[in-house]
Write an enzyme that holds these catalytic residues in place. Structure first.
Site, PDB file in Angstrom:
ATOM      1  N   ASN A  33     -63.353  40.408  38.498  1.00 34.13           N
ATOM      2  CA  ASN A  33     -62.888  40.447  37.369  1.00 34.13           C
ATOM      3  C   ASN A  33     -63.192  39.041  36.340  1.00 34.13           C
ATOM      4  N   LYS A  85     -58.249  31.007  45.461  1.00 34.64           N
ATOM      5  CA  LYS A  85     -58.201  30.233  46.572  1.00 34.64           C
ATOM      6  C   LYS A  85     -58.586  28.515  46.780  1.00 34.64           C
ATOM      7  N   SER A 125     -58.518  32.895  56.457  1.00 33.38           N
ATOM      8  CA  SER A 125     -58.602  31.434  56.742  1.00 33.38           C
ATOM      9  C   SER A 125     -57.931  30.670  57.782  1.00 33.38           C
ATOM     10  N   TYR A 149     -51.114  28.797  48.585  1.00 35.58           N
ATOM     11  CA  TYR A 149     -52.387  29.044  48.481  1.00 35.58           C
ATOM     12  C   TYR A 149     -52.577  29.590  50.253  1.00 35.58           C
ATOM     13  N   LYS A 153     -52.406  33.814  52.136  1.00 36.06           N
ATOM     14  CA  LYS A 153     -52.822  34.166  53.279  1.00 36.06           C
ATOM     15  C   LYS A 153     -52.095  34.848  54.704  1.00 36.06           C
ATOM     16  N   PHE A 178     -63.983  29.487  58.977  1.00 34.33           N
ATOM     17  CA  PHE A 178     -63.593  28.203  58.286  1.00 34.33           C
ATOM     18  C   PHE A 178     -63.929  27.068  57.393  1.00 34.33           C
ATOM     19  N   ASN A 199     -64.167  21.165  47.532  1.00 26.03           N
ATOM     20  CA  ASN A 199     -64.251  21.431  48.919  1.00 26.03           C
ATOM     21  C   ASN A 199     -65.596  20.190  48.715  1.00 26.03           C
ATOM     22  N   PRO A 293     -53.715  14.500  50.388  1.00 20.00           N
ATOM     23  CA  PRO A 293     -52.098  14.783  50.726  1.00 20.00           C
ATOM     24  C   PRO A 293     -52.957  16.697  51.144  1.00 20.00           C
ATOM     25  N   GLY A 294     -52.031  16.756  52.550  1.00 20.70           N
ATOM     26  CA  GLY A 294     -52.845  18.119  53.309  1.00 20.70           C
ATOM     27  C   GLY A 294     -52.950  18.312  53.784  1.00 20.70           C
ATOM     28  N   ASP A 295     -54.212  17.181  54.695  1.00 23.17           N
ATOM     29  CA  ASP A 295     -55.742  17.537  55.093  1.00 23.17           C
ATOM     30  C   ASP A 295     -55.092  17.154  56.720  1.00 23.17           C
TER      31      ASP A 295
HETATM   32  P1  NAD Z   1     -64.851  32.761  44.720  1.00 24.04           P
HETATM   33  O1  NAD Z   1     -63.508  32.701  44.610  1.00 24.04           O
HETATM   34  O2  NAD Z   1     -65.784  33.031  45.161  1.00 24.04           O
HETATM   35  O3  NAD Z   1     -64.631  34.646  45.316  1.00 24.04           O
HETATM   36  C1  NAD Z   1     -63.329  35.411  44.561  1.00 24.04           C
HETATM   37  C2  NAD Z   1     -63.737  36.292  44.007  1.00 24.04           C
HETATM   38  O4  NAD Z   1     -62.753  37.096  43.436  1.00 24.04           O
HETATM   39  C3  NAD Z   1     -64.180  35.834  42.745  1.00 24.04           C
HETATM   40  O5  NAD Z   1     -65.494  36.503  42.286  1.00 24.04           O
HETATM   41  C4  NAD Z   1     -63.033  36.366  40.968  1.00 24.04           C
HETATM   42  O6  NAD Z   1     -63.530  36.475  40.187  1.00 24.04           O
HETATM   43  C5  NAD Z   1     -63.100  37.546  41.915  1.00 24.04           C
HETATM   44  N1  NAD Z   1     -61.506  37.853  41.615  1.00 24.04           N
HETATM   45  C6  NAD Z   1     -60.156  36.848  42.404  1.00 24.04           C
HETATM   46  N2  NAD Z   1     -59.081  37.193  41.498  1.00 24.04           N
HETATM   47  C7  NAD Z   1     -59.437  38.795  41.847  1.00 24.04           C
HETATM   48  C8  NAD Z   1     -58.280  39.723  41.085  1.00 24.04           C
HETATM   49  N3  NAD Z   1     -57.419  39.987  40.728  1.00 24.04           N
HETATM   50  N4  NAD Z   1     -59.006  41.405  40.862  1.00 24.04           N
HETATM   51  C9  NAD Z   1     -60.660  41.322  40.766  1.00 24.04           C
HETATM   52  N5  NAD Z   1     -61.096  40.219  41.350  1.00 24.04           N
HETATM   53  C10 NAD Z   1     -60.706  38.758  41.858  1.00 24.04           C
HETATM   54  O7  NAD Z   1     -64.333  32.321  46.283  1.00 24.04           O
HETATM   55  P2  NAD Z   1     -65.478  32.332  47.785  1.00 24.04           P
HETATM   56  O8  NAD Z   1     -65.258  31.398  48.425  1.00 24.04           O
HETATM   57  O9  NAD Z   1     -66.238  33.760  47.704  1.00 24.04           O
HETATM   58  O10 NAD Z   1     -64.041  33.125  48.729  1.00 24.04           O
HETATM   59  C11 NAD Z   1     -63.610  35.242  49.177  1.00 24.04           C
HETATM   60  C12 NAD Z   1     -62.593  34.621  50.017  1.00 24.04           C
HETATM   61  O11 NAD Z   1     -61.859  34.219  51.281  1.00 24.04           O
HETATM   62  C13 NAD Z   1     -61.235  33.956  49.194  1.00 24.04           C
HETATM   63  O12 NAD Z   1     -60.176  35.432  49.325  1.00 24.04           O
HETATM   64  C14 NAD Z   1     -60.601  33.051  49.920  1.00 24.04           C
HETATM   65  O13 NAD Z   1     -59.806  33.466  49.844  1.00 24.04           O
HETATM   66  C15 NAD Z   1     -61.528  33.237  51.142  1.00 24.04           C
HETATM   67  N6  NAD Z   1     -61.883  32.228  51.870  1.00 24.04           N
HETATM   68  C16 NAD Z   1     -62.545  31.437  51.299  1.00 24.04           C
HETATM   69  C17 NAD Z   1     -62.851  30.273  51.810  1.00 24.04           C
HETATM   70  C18 NAD Z   1     -64.268  29.748  51.046  1.00 24.04           C
HETATM   71  O14 NAD Z   1     -63.993  27.608  51.488  1.00 24.04           O
HETATM   72  N7  NAD Z   1     -64.935  29.504  50.349  1.00 24.04           N
HETATM   73  C19 NAD Z   1     -62.195  29.957  53.341  1.00 24.04           C
HETATM   74  C20 NAD Z   1     -61.316  30.606  53.893  1.00 24.04           C
HETATM   75  C21 NAD Z   1     -60.830  31.935  53.185  1.00 24.04           C
HETATM   76  C1  UD1 Z   2     -60.142  22.788  52.046  1.00 29.77           C
HETATM   77  C2  UD1 Z   2     -58.391  23.342  51.730  1.00 29.77           C
HETATM   78  C3  UD1 Z   2     -58.440  24.804  52.758  1.00 29.77           C
HETATM   79  C4  UD1 Z   2     -59.076  25.589  52.488  1.00 29.77           C
HETATM   80  C5  UD1 Z   2     -60.625  25.307  52.420  1.00 29.77           C
HETATM   81  C6  UD1 Z   2     -62.008  26.577  51.949  1.00 29.77           C
HETATM   82  C7  UD1 Z   2     -57.353  21.541  51.452  1.00 29.77           C
HETATM   83  C8  UD1 Z   2     -56.118  20.269  51.904  1.00 29.77           C
HETATM   84  N1  UD1 Z   2     -57.783  22.236  52.582  1.00 29.77           N
HETATM   85  O1  UD1 Z   2     -59.762  22.369  53.373  1.00 29.77           O
HETATM   86  O2  UD1 Z   2     -56.982  24.774  52.350  1.00 29.77           O
HETATM   87  O3  UD1 Z   2     -58.848  27.024  53.325  1.00 29.77           O
HETATM   88  O4  UD1 Z   2     -60.465  24.018  51.620  1.00 29.77           O
HETATM   89  O5  UD1 Z   2     -61.586  26.333  50.553  1.00 29.77           O
HETATM   90  O6  UD1 Z   2     -57.753  20.899  50.242  1.00 29.77           O
HETATM   91  N2  UD1 Z   2     -63.519  15.782  51.902  1.00 29.77           N
HETATM   92  C9  UD1 Z   2     -63.657  14.409  50.747  1.00 29.77           C
HETATM   93  N3  UD1 Z   2     -63.813  14.150  50.237  1.00 29.77           N
HETATM   94  C10 UD1 Z   2     -64.501  15.351  49.201  1.00 29.77           C
HETATM   95  C11 UD1 Z   2     -63.601  16.485  49.181  1.00 29.77           C
HETATM   96  C12 UD1 Z   2     -63.505  16.527  50.708  1.00 29.77           C
HETATM   97  O7  UD1 Z   2     -63.660  13.312  51.621  1.00 29.77           O
HETATM   98  O8  UD1 Z   2     -64.236  15.118  47.482  1.00 29.77           O
HETATM   99  C13 UD1 Z   2     -63.314  16.038  53.064  1.00 29.77           C
HETATM  100  C14 UD1 Z   2     -61.384  16.521  53.920  1.00 29.77           C
HETATM  101  O9  UD1 Z   2     -60.962  15.117  53.516  1.00 29.77           O
HETATM  102  C15 UD1 Z   2     -61.973  17.043  54.880  1.00 29.77           C
HETATM  103  C16 UD1 Z   2     -63.436  17.465  54.853  1.00 29.77           C
HETATM  104  O10 UD1 Z   2     -63.723  16.868  54.180  1.00 29.77           O
HETATM  105  O11 UD1 Z   2     -61.575  16.132  55.806  1.00 29.77           O
HETATM  106  C17 UD1 Z   2     -63.775  19.352  54.081  1.00 29.77           C
HETATM  107  O12 UD1 Z   2     -62.929  19.173  53.132  1.00 29.77           O
HETATM  108  P1  UD1 Z   2     -63.048  20.483  51.853  1.00 29.77           P
HETATM  109  O13 UD1 Z   2     -64.222  21.103  51.837  1.00 29.77           O
HETATM  110  O14 UD1 Z   2     -61.732  20.736  50.707  1.00 29.77           O
HETATM  111  O15 UD1 Z   2     -62.035  21.812  53.755  1.00 29.77           O
HETATM  112  P2  UD1 Z   2     -61.202  21.767  53.849  1.00 29.77           P
HETATM  113  O16 UD1 Z   2     -59.617  20.854  54.079  1.00 29.77           O
HETATM  114  O17 UD1 Z   2     -61.139  22.248  55.789  1.00 29.77           O
END
Ligand code: NAD
Ligand code: UD1
Length: 338
Positions: A33, A85, A125, A149, A153, A178, A199, A293-295
């Site tokens: 979408n 996400k 995730s 979030y 999952k 990861f 991120n 928070p939450g890290d």
């Molecule tokens: P992204 O946001 O780039 O891709 C998600 C896609 O889903 C987007 O293109 C968005 O437009 C689409 N979307 C969302 N809701 C929708 C809906 N209701 N109907 C149709 N399309 C929809 O994210 P990504 O990084 O590519 O992540 C893909 C998947 O992997 C997600 O489920 C995310 O939670 C999971 N994931 C991502 C990470 C990460 O760090 N990127 C880590 C762990 C898990």
């Molecule tokens: C985050 C999410 C996690 C999700 C993952 C992938 C939180 C608390 N967790 O994880 O649920 O599955 O992204 O999408 O948001 N950092 C900095 N400065 C920044 C950004 C990050 O120091 O500006 C540090 C963080 O504290 C961490 C590391 O970099 O130690 C990685 O961070 P990030 O890329 O956000 O990933 P996760 O924390 O692993």
């Protein structure tokens, strides 16, 4: 030929997976979408692969659209990336996250079942492991969630387990990613976050390119080698290949299985900063601020189950990840519509 439906295929991981699938001759159909992506990513997939990507702009919660898609296409498997996400947003809008991620997955699975399609690869995730008691993390570690979030999952994993219990014809791969980073080596595709990125990697690359002045490092008092958070960064292309291996495994009736997709090695925030400075030859000024928070302190996978069952291993180095991000960022300073 059988079609693979890719929900969320225009997004970061989905678009890279489309490239790997197309290059191996799979027939893909993308449903997205575009709430967090641009259709331009799919033009780039076509540019890289020289093939046509069929795309339907629509929502996984749209039951009648889904029914139509399944009726009109010989879908054999769904790779389900679609979801919201952002952790902090999920704390502000929990219902939107459960509605989109959980209800969307239920509607998708109902339509799959109605049409006799029972092969599903789900984007889970490492967040489902919460704060792990030890490292590296194996798939049998206890699961928990600390934010909506992550809970979405976890709930989806549980729903899918119930679904398989009720009907063992389902084959479901729960892929626990990861920390996906990197970009396509062509420089044509990469991560294009909306607004201010959360991120680490997009933040670092935006500092390197001059879009942001300084990187906030969230805490340097963790019990890690240099006090900053440690994560298992994995190249998005390696991750994409993991999906191909999972699709092939589903065909052998695997039931429901979880697999960690990680490298198996942790890197600190400062490791990432130094690697990026080296590749980009740009300084990355940073300031240590309070913990986020939450890290958690540290998180990395034991990926041996994926190696043994799927024949999958991550091949790309940290340098590959960083140099591919830098190529993408410097060639597309404003993302897909730069
Ligand atoms: P992204 O946001 O780039 O891709 C998600 C896609 O889903 C987007 O293109 C968005 O437009 C689409 N979307 C969302 N809701 C929708 C809906 N209701 N109907 C149709 N399309 C929809 O994210 P990504 O990084 O590519 O992540 C893909 C998947 O992997 C997600 O489920 C995310 O939670 C999971 N994931 C991502 C990470 C990460 O760090 N990127 C880590 C762990 C898990
Ligand atoms: C985050 C999410 C996690 C999700 C993952 C992938 C939180 C608390 N967790 O994880 O649920 O599955 O992204 O999408 O948001 N950092 C900095 N400065 C920044 C950004 C990050 O120091 O500006 C540090 C963080 O504290 C961490 C590391 O970099 O130690 C990685 O961070 P990030 O890329 O956000 O990933 P996760 O924390 O692993």
């Amino acid at each position: 030929m059988n079609v693979i439906l890719i929900t969320g295929g225009a997004g970061y991981i989905g678009s890279h997976t489309c490239v790997e699938l197309q290059e191996r001759g799979f027939d893909v159909l993308v449903l997205d979408n575009l709430c967090n992506s641009h259709a331009e990513s799919l033009n780039r997939v076509e540019q890289i692969t020289g093939g046509n990507v069929r795309f339907i702009e629509g929502d996984i919660r749209d039951r009648s659209l889904l029914a139509q898609i399944f009726q009109n296409n010989a879908i054999s498997c769904v790779v389900h990336f679609a979801g919201l996400k952002a952790v902090s947003e999920s704390c502000e809008l929990p219902l939107a996250y459960y509605e989109n991620n959980v209800s969307g997955t239920i509607t998708l699975c109902q339509t799959m079942a109605d049409n006799g399609v029972r092969n599903l690869v789900f984007s889970s995730s490492a967040t489902v492991y919460g704060n792990p008691a030890s490292l590296p993390i194996t798939e049998d570690f206890p699961l928990s969630a600390t934010n909506p979030y992550g809970r979405s999952k976890l709930v989806i994993e549980e729903i899918l387990a119930d679904l398989h219990k009720a009907d063992s014809r389902w084959n479901i791969a729960l892929l626990r990613y990861f920390n996906p980073v990197g970009a396509h080596p062509s420089g044509l595709m990469g991560e294009d976050p909306n607004g201010i990125p959360n991120n680490l990697m997009p933040c670092v690359s935006q500092v390197a390119i001059g879009k942001r002045k300084i990187l906030n490092v969230f805490g340097n008092d963790y019990p890690t080698s240099d006090g900053t958070g440690v994560r298992d960064y994995i190249h998005v292309q390696d991750l994409a290949c993991g999906h191909i291996c999972a699709i092939q495994r589903l065909d052998k009736n695997c039931g429901i299985q979880a697999w960690n997709l990680g490298v198996g090695q942790g890197h600190s925030v400062l490791d990432m900063v130094r690697a990026f400075e080296k590749v980009s030859e740009q300084p990355i000024p940073y300031e240590v601020v309070a913990r986020r928070p939450g890290d958690i302190a540290a998180c990395y996978a034991d990926p041996s189950k994926a190696r043994n069952d799927l024949g999958w291993v991550a091949k790309k180095s940290l340098e590959d990840m960083v140099s591919d991000v830098w190529r993408w960022q410097s060639q597309n300073p404003n993302g897909y519509y730069g």
